[in-house]
Write an enzyme that holds these catalytic residues in place. Structure first.
Site, PDB file in Angstrom:
ATOM      1  N   HIS A 157       0.835  -1.228   0.000  1.00 13.22           N
ATOM      2  CA  HIS A 157       0.000   0.000   0.000  1.00 13.22           C
ATOM      3  C   HIS A 157       0.858   1.262   0.000  1.00 13.22           C
ATOM      4  O   HIS A 157       0.411   2.320   0.445  1.00 13.22           O
ATOM      5  CB  HIS A 157      -0.936   0.040   1.209  1.00 13.22           C
ATOM      6  N   SER A 278      15.319  21.969 -15.519  1.00  7.85           N
ATOM      7  CA  SER A 278      14.170  22.835 -15.748  1.00  7.85           C
ATOM      8  C   SER A 278      14.677  24.165 -16.256  1.00  7.85           C
ATOM      9  O   SER A 278      15.731  24.643 -15.831  1.00  7.85           O
ATOM     10  CB  SER A 278      13.405  23.016 -14.431  1.00  7.85           C
ATOM     11  N   LYS A 284      16.349  21.692 -10.297  1.00 12.70           N
ATOM     12  CA  LYS A 284      15.631  20.484 -10.710  1.00 12.70           C
ATOM     13  C   LYS A 284      16.485  19.481 -11.469  1.00 12.70           C
ATOM     14  O   LYS A 284      17.347  19.847 -12.261  1.00 12.70           O
ATOM     15  CB  LYS A 284      14.452  20.874 -11.609  1.00 12.70           C
ATOM     16  N   GLU A 291       9.575   8.862 -16.714  1.00 13.91           N
ATOM     17  CA  GLU A 291       8.189   9.271 -16.977  1.00 13.91           C
ATOM     18  C   GLU A 291       7.752   8.833 -18.375  1.00 13.91           C
ATOM     19  O   GLU A 291       6.618   8.392 -18.584  1.00 13.91           O
ATOM     20  CB  GLU A 291       8.049  10.781 -16.830  1.00 13.91           C
TER      21      GLU A 291
END
Ligand code: ARG
Length: 461
Positions: A157, A278, A284, A291
């Protein structure tokens, strides 16, 4: 002008829209090598059977070789008016060798021709993907061998459950990928029957030798039913199904990498080669490759769904609907191939942070099960009761916002009188993983042995 290949009974050429919707050359040119391979095998068989003259077959083979080099050197001119790769190649063959070119299509149709071409492409691609999966498994098993004893939290979970090792987590994916490989190999084995010689749908009256062409093209045997040969694309659906399941696995690993690289987790670092910055936020390091691997899964499953819908309800045998198979097959399998390459790159350079992983492994009372197991083993109480006693100790620790090892012996004994200070030895995360020696468990010795076994098997492949 009517079509040179089939225009005998037509007085006008196609409308521009007809040409646009009908043409597949924009995408099926990818099949040029398979098309030429199939045609060469067919011409050689026709000559061996005395159906065409040997010198015509030689001219055909030489012309096809010229076309292959023209395409590979970029000098071949693909024409949309010629619809597809099959007619582009045949038309150029006629320019190169004259009337002998017209003999190539004896005892053959574009229906069996395209079935052979796409089967050969799917087979080649499955073989390539098989090697790519093996590379990813190797990268994962190498990280597993390095981190057989690196403790990290195991989750259910996405809540801290029990400590495991980083190596064990990597090997979980190796097991999944091994099954993916098995599915691809099963698909390849079932695919490997040759449809060439089914002709349009009914077979042919020429004395062809389908066993010869099947063998020449590396198939195990010719397909047994001419209608089935030109009508089905289940081999492609099976490959896309296996690809979808593999992509689903990759998406889970990708998602874990996204979570693990976040500032809140910091479990692992990706190399600069597989991160992006970024344009506005200088701090970043975005896990874009992970992704995109996650996103490719949607595309790959989409291809499977699209092709299933294209095929459903088609009466036997060939219908032009089936021309729409190619973009789905190409896109689905090529997307998986790219996702595998990106994931392998990420895993090769992945740097887990053992200190962060260990600290995280100890949070969330992850050794509570070890405490309960100790109560069962040492005090002989039933597990259910041990679970309850442990629950009360966890509640106490939680109310004081400390770890289990900071609850005093007196406090524990107030909950169960039989507890001794030996209990503290099982409350560390290292002791927890070392104790998981059951077959398939996370004990570092198990993990090291499994990783070494996988690496040896993968080297032998
Ligand atoms: N380009 C076609 C395809 O990909 C080739 C087969 C054409 N057959 C036919 N009967 N029109 O499906």
């Amino acid at each position: 002008m009517s079509n040179r290949m089939w225009g005998g009974r037509f007085s006008s050429g196609p409308d521009a829209v007809m040409e646009e919707i009908n043409a597949s050359i924009g995408f099926d040119k990818k099949l040029y090598a398979q098309d030429i391979r199939g045609s060469k095998a067919h011409a050689a068989m026709l000559a061996a059977q005395g159906i065409i003259a040997a010198d015509d077959a030689e001219k055909i083979a030489a012309g096809l070789d010229t076309i292959l080099s023209e395409i590979e050197s970029g000098t071949f001119e693909f024409k949309r008016s010629l619809e597809d790769i099959h007619m582009n190649v045949e038309s150029r063959l006629a320019e190169l060798i004259g009337p002998a070119a017209g003999r190539l299509h004896t005892a053959r149709s574009r229906n069996d021709q395209v079935a052979v071409d796409i089967k050969l492409w799917v087979r080649d691609t499955l073989d390539h993907i098989d090697g790519q999966i093996a590379d990813l498994m190797t990268a994962l098993a190498e990280r597993a061998a390095e981190h057989a004893g690196t403790v990290m939290p195991g989750f259910t979970h996405l809540q801290s459950a029990q400590p495991v090792t980083f190596g064990h987590h990597m090997l979980a994916y190796v097991e999944m990928l091994a099954r993916d490989r098995g599915r691809m190999r099963d698909a390849r084995a079932r695919l490997n029957e040759c449809p060439l010689g089914a002709a349009a749908l009914a077979g042919t009256s020429f004395p062809i030798d389908r066993h010869r062409t099947a063998a020449a093209l590396g198939f195990d045997r010719p397909t047994a039913n001419s209608l089935d040969s030109v009508a089905d694309r289940d081999f492609a659906l099976e490959a896309l199904s296996a690809a979808s399941i593999a992509a689903m696995h990759l998406s889970r690993l990708a998602e874990e990498i996204v979570i693990w690289t976040s500032a809140q987790f910091r479990f692992v670092k990706l190399s600069d080669k597989f991160t992006t910055g970024s344009s506005i936020m200088p701090q970043k390091r975005n896990p874009d490759a992970a992704e995109l691997v996650r996103a490719k899964t949607g595309r790959i499953v989409g291809s499977l769904n699209a092709l299933t819908m294209i095929m459903k309800g088609l009466p036997l045998t060939y219908s032009k609907d089936m021309q729409e198979d190619k973009e789905q097959i190409f896109d689905g399998l090529e997307s998986l191939s790219l996702a595998l390459a990106a994931m392998t790159g990420m895993i090769r350079d992945l740097q887990p942070d053992p200190a962060v992983l260990k600290a995280a492994a100890g949070s969330g009372y992850a050794t509570a099960t070890d405490l309960a197991d100790w109560l069962v083993r040492r005090l002989g109480i039933p597990f259910r009761e041990a679970h309850h006693v442990t629950g009360r100790i966890v509640a106490l620790a939680s109310s004081r916002e400390v770890g289990l090892d900071q609850v005093t012996l007196a406090e524990m004994q107030a909950i169960h009188a039989g507890i001794t200070d030996e209990v503290y030895s099982v409350l560390t995360v290292e002791r927890s993983v070392v104790s998981r020696t059951s077959f398939g468990g996370t004990a570092p010795d198990n993990v090291a042995r499994e990783a070494a076994g996988w690496l040896a098997r993968l080297r032998g492949d």
